[in-house]
Design an enzyme around this catalytic site. Structure first.
Site, PDB file in Angstrom:
ATOM      1  N   TYR A 111       2.602  69.838  44.378  1.00  0.00           N
ATOM      2  CA  TYR A 111       3.453  68.519  44.763  1.00  0.00           C
ATOM      3  C   TYR A 111       4.536  69.215  45.524  1.00  0.00           C
ATOM      4  CZ  TYR A 111       1.626  65.005  41.521  1.00  0.00           C
ATOM      5  OH  TYR A 111       0.890  64.067  40.900  1.00  0.00           O
ATOM      6  N   GLU A 134      -2.471  60.210  29.581  1.00  0.00           N
ATOM      7  CA  GLU A 134      -3.122  59.249  30.627  1.00  0.00           C
ATOM      8  C   GLU A 134      -4.607  59.300  30.602  1.00  0.00           C
ATOM      9  OE1 GLU A 134      -0.956  59.662  34.376  1.00  0.00           O
ATOM     10  OE2 GLU A 134      -2.174  61.468  34.765  1.00  0.00           O
ATOM     11  N   GLU A 187      -9.832  63.611  45.870  1.00  0.00           N
ATOM     12  CA  GLU A 187      -9.098  63.247  44.645  1.00  0.00           C
ATOM     13  C   GLU A 187      -9.897  61.932  44.155  1.00  0.00           C
ATOM     14  OE1 GLU A 187      -4.790  63.367  44.434  1.00  0.00           O
ATOM     15  OE2 GLU A 187      -5.000  61.335  43.377  1.00  0.00           O
ATOM     16  N   TRP A 240      -9.640  63.927  39.410  1.00  0.00           N
ATOM     17  CA  TRP A 240      -8.347  63.822  38.843  1.00  0.00           C
ATOM     18  C   TRP A 240      -8.329  63.510  37.432  1.00  0.00           C
ATOM     19  CZ3 TRP A 240      -3.751  65.378  41.281  1.00  0.00           C
ATOM     20  CH2 TRP A 240      -2.614  65.176  40.544  1.00  0.00           C
ATOM     21  N   TYR A 291      -9.696  55.268  43.049  1.00  0.00           N
ATOM     22  CA  TYR A 291      -9.414  55.174  41.603  1.00  0.00           C
ATOM     23  C   TYR A 291     -10.420  54.027  41.171  1.00  0.00           C
ATOM     24  CZ  TYR A 291      -6.389  59.165  41.447  1.00  0.00           C
ATOM     25  OH  TYR A 291      -5.899  60.197  41.404  1.00  0.00           O
ATOM     26  N   ALA A 347      -5.296  53.048  39.679  1.00  0.00           N
ATOM     27  CA  ALA A 347      -4.733  53.981  40.715  1.00  0.00           C
ATOM     28  C   ALA A 347      -3.285  54.437  40.025  1.00  0.00           C
ATOM     29  CB  ALA A 347      -4.236  53.162  41.938  1.00  0.00           C
ATOM     30  N   THR A 348      -2.935  53.945  38.898  1.00  0.00           N
ATOM     31  CA  THR A 348      -1.945  54.482  38.182  1.00  0.00           C
ATOM     32  C   THR A 348      -2.160  56.029  37.678  1.00  0.00           C
ATOM     33  OG1 THR A 348      -2.462  53.479  36.305  1.00  0.00           O
ATOM     34  CG2 THR A 348      -0.856  52.232  37.654  1.00  0.00           C
ATOM     35  N   HIS A 404       0.526  68.592  48.394  1.00  0.00           N
ATOM     36  CA  HIS A 404       0.686  67.360  47.896  1.00  0.00           C
ATOM     37  C   HIS A 404       1.751  66.291  48.314  1.00  0.00           C
ATOM     38  CE1 HIS A 404      -1.740  65.035  44.600  1.00  0.00           C
ATOM     39  NE2 HIS A 404      -0.544  64.346  44.560  1.00  0.00           N
ATOM     40  N   GLU A 418      -1.483  62.396  50.318  1.00  0.00           N
ATOM     41  CA  GLU A 418      -1.770  61.018  50.478  1.00  0.00           C
ATOM     42  C   GLU A 418      -0.398  60.211  51.309  1.00  0.00           C
ATOM     43  OE1 GLU A 418      -2.056  59.084  46.601  1.00  0.00           O
ATOM     44  OE2 GLU A 418      -4.187  59.791  46.376  1.00  0.00           O
TER      45      GLU A 418
HETATM   46  C1  IDC Z   1      -0.257  60.759  39.177  1.00  0.00           C
HETATM   47  C2  IDC Z   1      -0.131  61.293  37.749  1.00  0.00           C
HETATM   48  C3  IDC Z   1       0.653  60.794  36.997  1.00  0.00           C
HETATM   49  C4  IDC Z   1       2.020  61.133  37.534  1.00  0.00           C
HETATM   50  C5  IDC Z   1       2.167  60.595  39.026  1.00  0.00           C
HETATM   51  C6  IDC Z   1       3.244  60.856  39.824  1.00  0.00           C
HETATM   52  O1  IDC Z   1      -1.795  61.078  37.358  1.00  0.00           O
HETATM   53  O2  IDC Z   1       0.859  61.413  35.575  1.00  0.00           O
HETATM   54  O3  IDC Z   1       3.113  60.327  36.915  1.00  0.00           O
HETATM   55  O4  IDC Z   1       1.165  61.167  39.614  1.00  0.00           O
HETATM   56  O5  IDC Z   1       3.517  62.301  39.775  1.00  0.00           O
HETATM   57  C7  IDC Z   1      -2.681  59.699  43.362  1.00  0.00           C
HETATM   58  C8  IDC Z   1      -1.943  60.786  43.482  1.00  0.00           C
HETATM   59  C9  IDC Z   1      -1.644  61.598  42.353  1.00  0.00           C
HETATM   60  C10 IDC Z   1      -1.458  60.543  41.078  1.00  0.00           C
HETATM   61  C11 IDC Z   1      -2.854  59.875  41.050  1.00  0.00           C
HETATM   62  C12 IDC Z   1      -2.799  58.663  39.623  1.00  0.00           C
HETATM   63  O6  IDC Z   1      -2.257  61.720  44.551  1.00  0.00           O
HETATM   64  O7  IDC Z   1      -0.589  62.563  42.353  1.00  0.00           O
HETATM   65  O8  IDC Z   1      -1.237  61.328  40.152  1.00  0.00           O
HETATM   66  N1  IDC Z   1      -2.922  59.072  42.358  1.00  0.00           N
HETATM   67  O9  IDC Z   1      -1.717  57.870  39.881  1.00  0.00           O
HETATM   68  N2  IDC Z   1      -3.160  58.845  44.235  1.00  0.00           N
HETATM   69  C13 IDC Z   1      -3.488  57.626  43.627  1.00  0.00           C
HETATM   70  C14 IDC Z   1      -3.532  57.771  42.265  1.00  0.00           C
END
Ligand code: IDC
Length: 339
Positions: free
Chosen positions: A102, A302, A261, A295, A236, A267-268, A135, A173
């Site tokens: 990140y 989660e 990924e 991922w 997702y 998507a959360t 990231h 992203e």
């Molecule tokens: C999410 C993690 C979560 C964290 C969040 C912020 O799963 O625990 O709190 O990031 O750091 C993405 C991103 C990826 C995300 C993932 C899920 O590349 O970093 O991770 N996500 O939300 N894009 C779509 C979904």
């Protein structure tokens, strides 16, 4: 082994005079060619390349990589272990790993780069491909990270210039309404890719696409002029469905894609998991020959995490250590890819 000897030979011959010879050989000692165990994915497939919109091995045969992305190395760096990578390689037949650096976390803690390096080395030891993921997420626009990205990729590409297994993902992203392909992502890629290629000319590069790496159709209409480039598609399965698959279908007529990924959840990163939609997406993706990383290799609280909270960071995971998502991914990896 043969490739090690021949590249040393090339290096020494290129040295010419004794001083040059010594210099060339010293240089090669700091950037040693990768040594990959016999029969491992990298030993079998060698240097990857993109041909006819498809990721191919050194011989030009299509190759499908499958594996895991880490979570944020700052939060879940404890899973960056040799043992964990070895277990995934040996027991689950993972062929690629993606350490996620990140940008936000890296700026706070530059020592995270060493965790990333550890995964790159563990991948070499096990003959897996390894994606170095810059990231970009909270930064929205990769251009705002460009100076740091250039310094980072210059260093990494110099360090890994002779490592066949290293793949560079230059912006996870890009996101935000004003972050467009033509205005931000493409110029960023045009600045960063030459920096990598100067050190590692043939290296595979994955480029993120706008809207959290979903707008592959937009990138495909205005592709980069470099070879050996793939465009990132992320999804997702609880959030993204037929509409995004249509973008994949359209884009893959024009360019090569890599799913660096995806998650079995919303998507959360939480909610679900959704096994039916996961299977539908995976069958679709693999039938297009698109490689993937799930991922995430973490015990985050989660649904998208592979492991249950408190799981060991040393591999050896049984089904009892896995989340529902983790079990889905494990059995998907153990089954042959859909054609
Ligand atoms: C999410 C993690 C979560 C964290 C969040 C912020 O799963 O625990 O709190 O990031 O750091 C993405 C991103 C990826 C995300 C993932 C899920 O590349 O970093 O991770 N996500 O939300 N894009 C779509 C979904």
């Amino acid at each position: 082994m043969t490739s090690v000897i021949s590249s040393l030979f090339r290096c020494c011959r290129a040295g010419g005079a004794v001083a040059g010879l010594l210099l060339a050989c010293t240089l090669s000692a700091s950037a040693k060619p990768g040594v990959y165990p016999e029969g491992s994915p990298v030993a079998r497939h060698g240097a990857l390349q993109v041909r006819e919109r498809q990721l191919c091995d050194q011989a030009g045969k299509p190759v499908l990589l499958r594996g895991m992305s880490t979570h944020d190395l700052k939060l879940f760096g404890r899973f960056a272990t040799r043992e964990g990578v070895r277990f995934l390689a040996k027991e689950w037949h993972v062929t690629v790993m993606r350490p996620a650096l990140y940008v936000t976390s890296f700026r706070e803690d530059p020592s995270l780069e060493q965790k990333l390096d550890l995964i790159v080395e563990a991948c070499e030891e096990n003959g897996l491909y390894c994606i170095i993921d810059w990231h970009v997420l909270f930064e929205h626009d990769p251009l705002t990270t460009q100076a740091d990205a250039i310094a980072f990729f210059k260093r990494k590409a110099a360090q890994y210039r002779d490592k066949t297994h290293v793949i560079y993902e230059i912006c996870n992203e890009p996101n935000g309404a004003d972050v467009t392909w033509a205005g931000s992502v493409k110029p960023f890629a045009e600045a960063v890719i030459p920096v990598i290629r100067q050190e590692a000319p043939g290296a595979i590069v994955i480029v993120g696409t706008p809207t959290w790496s979903q707008d592959v159709d937009v990138a495909a209409q205005d592709p980069l002029a470099f070879e050996n480039v793939l465009y990132a598609i992320h999804f997702y399965v609880g959030t993204h469905g037929a509409e995004l698959r249509e973008k994949v279908r359209v884009a893959s007529n024009r360019v090569a894609l890599f799913c660096s990924e995806w998650g079995t959840t919303l998507a959360t990163g939480d909610g679900g998991p959704y096994p039916y939609e996961s299977k539908q997406w995976m069958d679709f993706l693999e039938s297009f020959g698109i490689s993937w990383c799930n991922w995430s290799l973490s015990d985050a609280n989660e649904a998208s995490a592979l492991l249950r909270p408190g799981a060991s960071d040393q591999g050896g995971w049984t089904d009892a250590d896995l989340t529902d998502s983790g079990r889905f991914v494990k059995y998907r990896l153990l089954a042959p890819p859909a054609r």
